[in-house]
Write a protein that holds these residues in place. Structure first.
Motif, PDB file in Angstrom:
ATOM      1  N   ILE A  34     -93.376  23.207 -13.929  1.00  0.00           N
ATOM      2  CA  ILE A  34     -93.461  21.743 -13.993  1.00  0.00           C
ATOM      3  C   ILE A  34     -94.869  21.320 -14.406  1.00  0.00           C
ATOM      4  O   ILE A  34     -95.050  20.457 -15.269  1.00  0.00           O
ATOM      5  CB  ILE A  34     -93.060  21.112 -12.640  1.00  0.00           C
ATOM      6  N   PHE A  35     -95.888  21.949 -13.800  1.00  0.00           N
ATOM      7  CA  PHE A  35     -97.280  21.615 -14.100  1.00  0.00           C
ATOM      8  C   PHE A  35     -97.619  21.877 -15.570  1.00  0.00           C
ATOM      9  O   PHE A  35     -98.339  21.109 -16.196  1.00  0.00           O
ATOM     10  CB  PHE A  35     -98.212  22.416 -13.190  1.00  0.00           C
ATOM     11  N   LEU A  36     -97.089  22.973 -16.118  1.00  0.00           N
ATOM     12  CA  LEU A  36     -97.386  23.329 -17.505  1.00  0.00           C
ATOM     13  C   LEU A  36     -96.573  22.528 -18.513  1.00  0.00           C
ATOM     14  O   LEU A  36     -96.828  22.604 -19.706  1.00  0.00           O
ATOM     15  CB  LEU A  36     -97.138  24.824 -17.731  1.00  0.00           C
ATOM     16  N   GLY A  37     -95.596  21.780 -18.040  1.00  0.00           N
ATOM     17  CA  GLY A  37     -94.800  20.954 -18.930  1.00  0.00           C
ATOM     18  C   GLY A  37     -93.713  21.704 -19.670  1.00  0.00           C
ATOM     19  O   GLY A  37     -93.325  21.313 -20.772  1.00  0.00           O
ATOM     20  N   VAL A  38     -93.217  22.782 -19.072  1.00  0.00           N
ATOM     21  CA  VAL A  38     -92.132  23.536 -19.690  1.00  0.00           C
ATOM     22  C   VAL A  38     -90.897  22.649 -19.720  1.00  0.00           C
ATOM     23  O   VAL A  38     -90.568  21.998 -18.716  1.00  0.00           O
ATOM     24  CB  VAL A  38     -91.844  24.836 -18.909  1.00  0.00           C
ATOM     25  N   GLU A  39     -90.248  22.624 -20.881  1.00  0.00           N
ATOM     26  CA  GLU A  39     -89.057  21.784 -21.001  1.00  0.00           C
ATOM     27  C   GLU A  39     -87.993  22.279 -20.031  1.00  0.00           C
ATOM     28  O   GLU A  39     -87.686  23.451 -19.962  1.00  0.00           O
ATOM     29  CB  GLU A  39     -88.508  21.827 -22.424  1.00  0.00           C
ATOM     30  N   GLY A  40     -87.439  21.381 -19.260  1.00  0.00           N
ATOM     31  CA  GLY A  40     -86.458  21.729 -18.238  1.00  0.00           C
ATOM     32  C   GLY A  40     -87.065  21.749 -16.850  1.00  0.00           C
ATOM     33  O   GLY A  40     -86.350  21.763 -15.868  1.00  0.00           O
ATOM     34  N   GLY A  41     -88.389  21.795 -16.763  1.00  0.00           N
ATOM     35  CA  GLY A  41     -89.067  21.747 -15.468  1.00  0.00           C
ATOM     36  C   GLY A  41     -88.587  22.826 -14.514  1.00  0.00           C
ATOM     37  O   GLY A  41     -88.635  24.013 -14.830  1.00  0.00           O
ATOM     38  N   TYR A  42     -88.105  22.424 -13.356  1.00  0.00           N
ATOM     39  CA  TYR A  42     -87.683  23.393 -12.344  1.00  0.00           C
ATOM     40  C   TYR A  42     -86.398  24.110 -12.739  1.00  0.00           C
ATOM     41  O   TYR A  42     -86.048  25.123 -12.154  1.00  0.00           O
ATOM     42  CB  TYR A  42     -87.524  22.729 -10.974  1.00  0.00           C
ATOM     43  N   GLN A  43     -85.697  23.611 -13.742  1.00  0.00           N
ATOM     44  CA  GLN A  43     -84.480  24.277 -14.198  1.00  0.00           C
ATOM     45  C   GLN A  43     -84.760  25.299 -15.299  1.00  0.00           C
ATOM     46  O   GLN A  43     -83.848  25.978 -15.753  1.00  0.00           O
ATOM     47  CB  GLN A  43     -83.480  23.244 -14.711  1.00  0.00           C
ATOM     48  N   ALA A  44     -86.005  25.411 -15.713  1.00  0.00           N
ATOM     49  CA  ALA A  44     -86.366  26.325 -16.790  1.00  0.00           C
ATOM     50  C   ALA A  44     -86.212  27.775 -16.331  1.00  0.00           C
ATOM     51  O   ALA A  44     -86.530  28.123 -15.197  1.00  0.00           O
ATOM     52  CB  ALA A  44     -87.804  26.073 -17.225  1.00  0.00           C
ATOM     53  N   SER A  45     -85.721  28.605 -17.239  1.00  0.00           N
ATOM     54  CA  SER A  45     -85.617  30.035 -16.945  1.00  0.00           C
ATOM     55  C   SER A  45     -86.938  30.710 -17.292  1.00  0.00           C
ATOM     56  O   SER A  45     -87.837  30.102 -17.889  1.00  0.00           O
ATOM     57  CB  SER A  45     -84.488  30.655 -17.772  1.00  0.00           C
ATOM     58  N   LEU A  46     -87.051  31.968 -16.939  1.00  0.00           N
ATOM     59  CA  LEU A  46     -88.257  32.715 -17.261  1.00  0.00           C
ATOM     60  C   LEU A  46     -88.415  32.828 -18.779  1.00  0.00           C
ATOM     61  O   LEU A  46     -89.528  32.803 -19.296  1.00  0.00           O
ATOM     62  CB  LEU A  46     -88.214  34.095 -16.603  1.00  0.00           C
ATOM     63  N   VAL A  47     -87.309  32.919 -19.495  1.00  0.00           N
ATOM     64  CA  VAL A  47     -87.347  32.950 -20.959  1.00  0.00           C
ATOM     65  C   VAL A  47     -87.941  31.648 -21.496  1.00  0.00           C
ATOM     66  O   VAL A  47     -88.755  31.665 -22.423  1.00  0.00           O
ATOM     67  CB  VAL A  47     -85.934  33.198 -21.531  1.00  0.00           C
ATOM     68  N   ASP A  48     -87.543  30.512 -20.899  1.00  0.00           N
ATOM     69  CA  ASP A  48     -88.100  29.222 -21.320  1.00  0.00           C
ATOM     70  C   ASP A  48     -89.609  29.173 -21.097  1.00  0.00           C
ATOM     71  O   ASP A  48     -90.349  28.618 -21.910  1.00  0.00           O
ATOM     72  CB  ASP A  48     -87.440  28.066 -20.565  1.00  0.00           C
ATOM     73  N   VAL A  49     -90.064  29.753 -19.999  1.00  0.00           N
ATOM     74  CA  VAL A  49     -91.501  29.765 -19.708  1.00  0.00           C
ATOM     75  C   VAL A  49     -92.224  30.621 -20.739  1.00  0.00           C
ATOM     76  O   VAL A  49     -93.282  30.236 -21.238  1.00  0.00           O
ATOM     77  CB  VAL A  49     -91.766  30.268 -18.270  1.00  0.00           C
ATOM     78  N   PHE A  50     -91.649  31.782 -21.105  1.00  0.00           N
ATOM     79  CA  PHE A  50     -92.265  32.618 -22.142  1.00  0.00           C
ATOM     80  C   PHE A  50     -92.263  31.922 -23.497  1.00  0.00           C
ATOM     81  O   PHE A  50     -93.204  32.069 -24.270  1.00  0.00           O
ATOM     82  CB  PHE A  50     -91.552  33.978 -22.248  1.00  0.00           C
TER      83      PHE A  50
END
Length: 96
Positions: A34-50
């Motif tokens: 959430i802090f980094l602004g990954v799309e999907g926030g808390y629903q983001a998968s590890l793939v989304d974070v990468f």
């Protein structure tokens, strides 16, 4: 000394440490994404974070993997401190 075998305390510390550490690690990764602004926030998968960034993915993976290890370490340290206090061998540094 209690009548319980030594492995029982080790097993309890390991299981509790893994569960609590994994939960804390998961919450930390959710907050990180959430802090980094990954799309999907808390629903983001590890793939989304990468996909958001390699450093963010590596950091998230490190937090997820280190959570259980830190949890076990904390649980074992607490048990050791309680054992020292009950034996009367705790130093002032151990009581902190």
């Amino acid at each position: 000394m209690s009548g319980h075998p030594a492995w029982r305390g080790w097993l309890i510390d390991t299981v509790a440490g893994v569960l609590v550490g994994a939960l804390v690690g998961l919450i930390a990764v959710w907050n990180l994404s959430i802090f980094l602004g990954v799309e999907g926030g808390y629903q983001a998968s590890l793939v989304d974070v990468f996909e958001h960034g390699l450093l963010a993915g590596v950091l998230a993976t490190g937090v997820l993997l280190s959570g259980p290890a830190v949890g076990i370490w904390v649980a074992r340290r607490q048990r050791h401190k309680r054992a020292l206090e009950s034996d009367g061998k705790a130093s002032p540094a151990d009581r902190m």
